[in-house]
Each structure stands twice: as C-alpha cells, then as structure tokens.
Write an enzyme that holds these catalytic residues in place. Structure first.
Site, mmCIF file in Angstrom:
data_model
loop_
_atom_site.group_PDB
_atom_site.id
_atom_site.type_symbol
_atom_site.label_atom_id
_atom_site.label_comp_id
_atom_site.label_asym_id
_atom_site.label_seq_id
_atom_site.Cartn_x
_atom_site.Cartn_y
_atom_site.Cartn_z
ATOM 1 N N LYS A 1 0.856 -1.186 0.000
ATOM 2 C CA LYS A 1 0.000 0.000 0.000
ATOM 3 C C LYS A 1 0.895 1.241 0.000
ATOM 4 C CE LYS A 1 -1.738 2.996 2.007
ATOM 5 N NZ LYS A 1 -1.739 4.488 1.735
ATOM 6 N N GLU B 1 -0.908 7.563 -0.805
ATOM 7 C CA GLU B 1 -1.912 7.940 -1.802
ATOM 8 C C GLU B 1 -1.448 9.074 -2.710
ATOM 9 O OE1 GLU B 1 -3.416 9.697 2.206
ATOM 10 O OE2 GLU B 1 -2.197 8.003 1.486
ATOM 11 N N GLY C 1 3.183 5.146 13.186
ATOM 12 C CA GLY C 1 3.783 3.853 13.530
ATOM 13 C C GLY C 1 3.225 3.274 14.811
ATOM 14 N N GLU D 1 10.137 1.589 10.477
ATOM 15 C CA GLU D 1 11.168 2.635 10.349
ATOM 16 C C GLU D 1 10.437 3.965 10.461
ATOM 17 O OE1 GLU D 1 14.807 4.413 7.648
ATOM 18 O OE2 GLU D 1 13.598 2.788 6.835
ATOM 19 N N CYS E 1 13.865 11.123 6.570
ATOM 20 C CA CYS E 1 13.846 10.680 7.969
ATOM 21 C C CYS E 1 15.240 10.589 8.563
ATOM 22 C CB CYS E 1 13.106 9.354 8.094
ATOM 23 S SG CYS E 1 13.756 8.040 7.057
ATOM 24 N N GLU F 1 10.196 16.493 15.182
ATOM 25 C CA GLU F 1 10.584 16.268 13.785
ATOM 26 C C GLU F 1 9.796 17.216 12.880
ATOM 27 O OE1 GLU F 1 11.437 12.477 10.907
ATOM 28 O OE2 GLU F 1 9.519 12.503 11.958
#
Length: 499
Positions: free
Chosen positions: A188, A191, A246, A263, A297, A395
């Site tokens: 997946k 989008e 996550g 990750e 990241c 972040e």
C-alpha cells in the site's frame, strides 16, 4: 543515465492507473479516483484508485493462496534470484519513465529521482545474491543419537506500507528482500505517490514473478493502510513513516500478534568537532538538511557544533545554504525541489514561525521561496537553540536546521542522545579515536563518519528508541522476513520410557 540527455516536461494530461492484484491490472470500475497534482507545478499528473476494504480482503486472500501453494516460497533461492535480476533489468529499462513520475508526484529534482531509481535496481541485484545466501545452522554436538537443525522459513503474507518521501527507493529497500525470503506481499503506497509502486508490480510480473506474489492496493492510509495493519490473515506488517502513525500500526497489529517492522521518525544530530575539515563538514551538513527538501527521515536536522568554532562554522553553513539551487524539479540543475503537499508546507512554515517566537536566532531563510506554482521553502537555520524549543525536539520534516553548541566530548554525546529518536547520526572529525568513541556512544541505527546520508544495500538500516523496530537491507533484511525453526532429529533406537 545522463539527466541532461532527455527533455523533461509536465504531461499534457494526468496518467491514469488501476491497481494490481493476482498478476493483472484491476480497473477502477465504480470506485472513486484520487487526482495527484505536481507539488511543483500545480497541475494534475496522475490519477489512482481509492480502493476499498473489500479490495484489501481480496488482495490478502490472493497473497495467502500464492504463499500456501508454494508457487514462490517453494522455489530454490537461485530461481528467486533470477526473477529479481530480471526485475532489476526491467527497472533500468524504464528509468526515465519511473523517474519522471517520481519527480512529478513527489516534487523531488529529476536528477535525484534518476539516482534513486537506479539505486533501487542496484538493491534488487544485491537481494538476488541474498536469496541464494540465506541459510540455517546444523548442531552436530548433541551426541551420536541426535542431530539439531535450525532453518529459516518465510514468515508468510507481508503487508507493506511505504511513505511519500522516497516512494521507489524505500520500496526497493523492502520488496526484493521480502521476496528473497520467499514471502508474498500486499503493498500500500502513499496515496500521493502511488505511480512507481504500481509500475514495479508490472515490472515484476514481466520478470516472471508468479501471479499473486506481489499485489498493490491504493488509497488512504487511514482507511486502507489501517485495514491492512489490522488484517487477521497478514503475518507481518512493514511500515515506514511517522512515529505517531507507527504507534497506531503497532496497536493495530495486536489483533493477531503479527510481527511488525517499523522505520519511523528521526531528529538526527550532525556532531561537528573543532578538528574536522570544516568546509567539507559544512557541505555535508547543508546536504544533510536540504536533500529531498529536508523531507528525509535520516536527514541531519540538529547541528551540534564545538563552541570554539561555532561562529566560523555557522557562517560557512549560511554561505553554502545561500547557494543551494531551488526550483523546478524538472530542471536538471535544481538541487532542492518542492514540498510534497500543501499540508506539509504549512507544517514546516509553522515550525519556522514557532522558532522565531520561542527566541531562536534566525541565521538564514525563514520563509517560503517565491514561485509561480507549487510550494517551496527556503533552507532555514536557527542558532542559539535550547532544548525547550519545539524546533529542537520535534521532527519538522523540512529544510530547517537548528544549531546547539558544546564544549566537551561528554556534553556533545549528551546533546546528540537527548531525543526520543535514534534513527541516524553524523560525526565530523579528523581524529579516529574520537570518531570511534562517538559512534559507539551515539544511540542510533545508522551512524556516518565524515559523510552523511550515504548507504548501500549491504548494510542494515533501522532505528533505536522511538525510531522503530527491526532492520531492513543486507542479509539482515532477508532474515527479518523469516521465522526461525528448531528441529531435533533422533537417530538410532529409542530407549523406552514405558517398560
């Protein structure tokens, strides 16, 4: 290929895709479509299907059937390797097509996109060797009447959820290793960047991958991604993205105790000591925060610099920032392209305003980059940053660099480790003893010395702390998608327990 050898243009109309299940394209039918506009040009470039939960169920059933009948897992490693090598050749044959779609959907420079597609082909070639190298162990030390075997078996059906920042490269850091292990996949993609994942399905099919082994469903993460993470017939979920999402994937996996590989986010330090080559270090720091417009990241978003050289180094970084070429991703000279979505653009600009409010000193940047279309942000540097500021700990995922200073080695290590994350770090010094001590003490899954964002498929990647679990790439990346089984084989006559 030479990026200057082709003419790169925005297409006259959006390219439309179905989704890919059981070795063939599936049409949208009455399902709604998502239209993706180029974040750099503001025009529609792709249209993809918004799949349903029923589509997820079907894709998982197909993947389960393909796994259980051993059409892929039952093949010798050499035959799996052959398919992966043919897939690598297929990727190379379509580099221009893949790179253009990647650049149009993500906003990254075309030269970078080409490098990532070619890098993906390299990973497939490495994984082909890993498919042949995977092995178990034998224990011949259990006496004459017993032999012990440890075998690695493919874990089964893997749900793979990939992000928008490196759609094809991160896909390539996962798919060939999962396939090398003998698993089947339901993938997946994000989008907003689905096109190259869909084309990989076609490339793998053309390379001889059996139908049903690699399937792609498209749609939103909140609906389709969540359904995949929760699915009771998925044996493992591999997710790359933010730590917040996550966490929800980890919770969703509890239904059937599926294995999870994550990750996640990072707030990665670039530690610069006074004895470093300062010009090279400054160049690395600027690359580390501007690469992929900071939407990386493992990008180095926290500069931790020795106080005695801080002013000099700050000036070097600011001067190099001013020379970064920002603009149209389809211009081969562009170094930094667009921000992927309007929402992400607003998030970055919001953090910049927060930094100003919180009292950080703005060194350079600090605003949007003017453009006739799309969204761009000037590379931004804040100095005099304290740990209480949001820009120091959260972040941002954009081209925003914070500067903190240290006076002792221990202080440098404390600042570097003062984060909930542990994804990556870079160390700049000409002293080997100091570099070794530093990389041993920094808690991160990847550490670079006198370089940054430099990697190959041979070494593993992954995070400490809230940056994730598990490892991808290398032989570790194949083993991640296996179960370990111990077998005891009795030899000779059994001594009766019942007399």
């Amino acid at each position: 290929m030479d990026v200057n050898s082709a003419v790169w243009t925005v297409p006259a109309r959006a390219r439309e895709f179905g989704f890919f299940v059981d070795g063939q394209w599936a049409e949208a039918g009455d399902r709604p479509m998502s239209e993706r506009k180029s974040p750099a040009h503001g025009v529609a470039v792709t249209r993809t299907v918004r799949c349903t939960k029923a589509d997820i169920d079907h894709a998982v059933r197909v993947a389960r059937t393909a796994f259980e009948d051993r059409r892929w897992s039952g093949l010798p490693g050499g035959e799996r390797a052959s398919v992966l090598l043919k897939a690598a050749a297929g990727i190379r044959a379509r580099v221009e097509e893949l790179a253009l779609l990647e650049s149009l959907e993500s906003g990254k420079p075309i030269g970078q996109a080409i490098g990532e597609i070619e890098g993906g082909a390299n990973i497939f070639e490495y994984a082909a060797g890993a498919a042949r190298a995977l092995h178990g162990d034998a224990f011949n030390n259990l006496g004459d009447n017993m032999l012990g075997l440890v075998t690695r078996e493919p874990i089964g059906v893997v749900g793979l959820i990939t992000p928008w920042n490196f759609p094809f490269f991160i896909l390539s850091e996962r798919v060939p290793f999962i396939l090398a292990a003998g698993c089947t996949i339901v993938s997946k993609p994000s989008e907003v960047t689905s096109a190259t994942t869909l084309l990989l399905a076609e490339i793998l099919s053309d390379a001889g991958l059996p139908a049903g082994v690699f399937n792609v469903v498209t749609g939103s993460g909140s609906e389709i991604g969540q359904a995949l993470a929760e699915h009771a017939d998925v044996d493992m979920i591999s997710f790359t993205g933010s730590t917040a999402v996550g966490r929800s994937v980890l919770l969703a996996s509890a239904g059937n105790f599926k294995k999870v590989g994550l990750e996640l986010g990072g707030k990665n330090p670039q530690v610069v000591f006074a004895d470093a080559n300062l010009d090279e270090a400054a160049d690395g720091v600027v690359f580390g925060i501007c690469f992929n417009a900071g939407q990386c990241c493992v990008g180095g978003s926290r500069l931790v610099v020795e106080k005695s050289i801080a002013a000099e180094f700050e000036a070097l970084v600011a001067a190099k920032m001013a020379r970064v070429r920002i603009g149209d991703p389809l211009d081969p000279n562009t170094q930094m392209g667009a921000i992927v979505t309007a929402a992400q653009n607003a998030t970055i600009l919001g953090y910049i305003e927060a930094g100003k409010r919180e009292g950080a000193r703005l060194v350079c940047g600090g605003e949007a980059y003017p453009s006739d279309a799309g969204q761009f942000v000037r590379p931004t540097v804040f100095a005099d940053v304290t740990r209480e500021m949001s820009i120091a700990s959260e972040e941002i995922f954009g081209p925003v660099l914070t500067i903190s200073t240290f006076e002792t080695f221990d202080e440098a290590m404390a600042i570097a480790n003062d984060t909930i994350y542990g994804l990556a770090a870079s160390i700049w010094t000409c002293n080997l003893d100091k570099a070794t001590d530093a990389f041993r003490r920094i808690r991160a899954g990847r550490v670079w010395v006198n370089t940054t964002i430099n990697n190959g498929p041979e070494l593993p990647l992954g995070g400490f702390k809230q940056s994730g679990t598990g490892r991808e790439a290398g032989i570790y990346g194949v083993e991640e998608y296996t179960e370990v089984k111990a077998t005891h084989i009795a030899l000779g006559r059994r001594e009766p327990w019942v007399s």
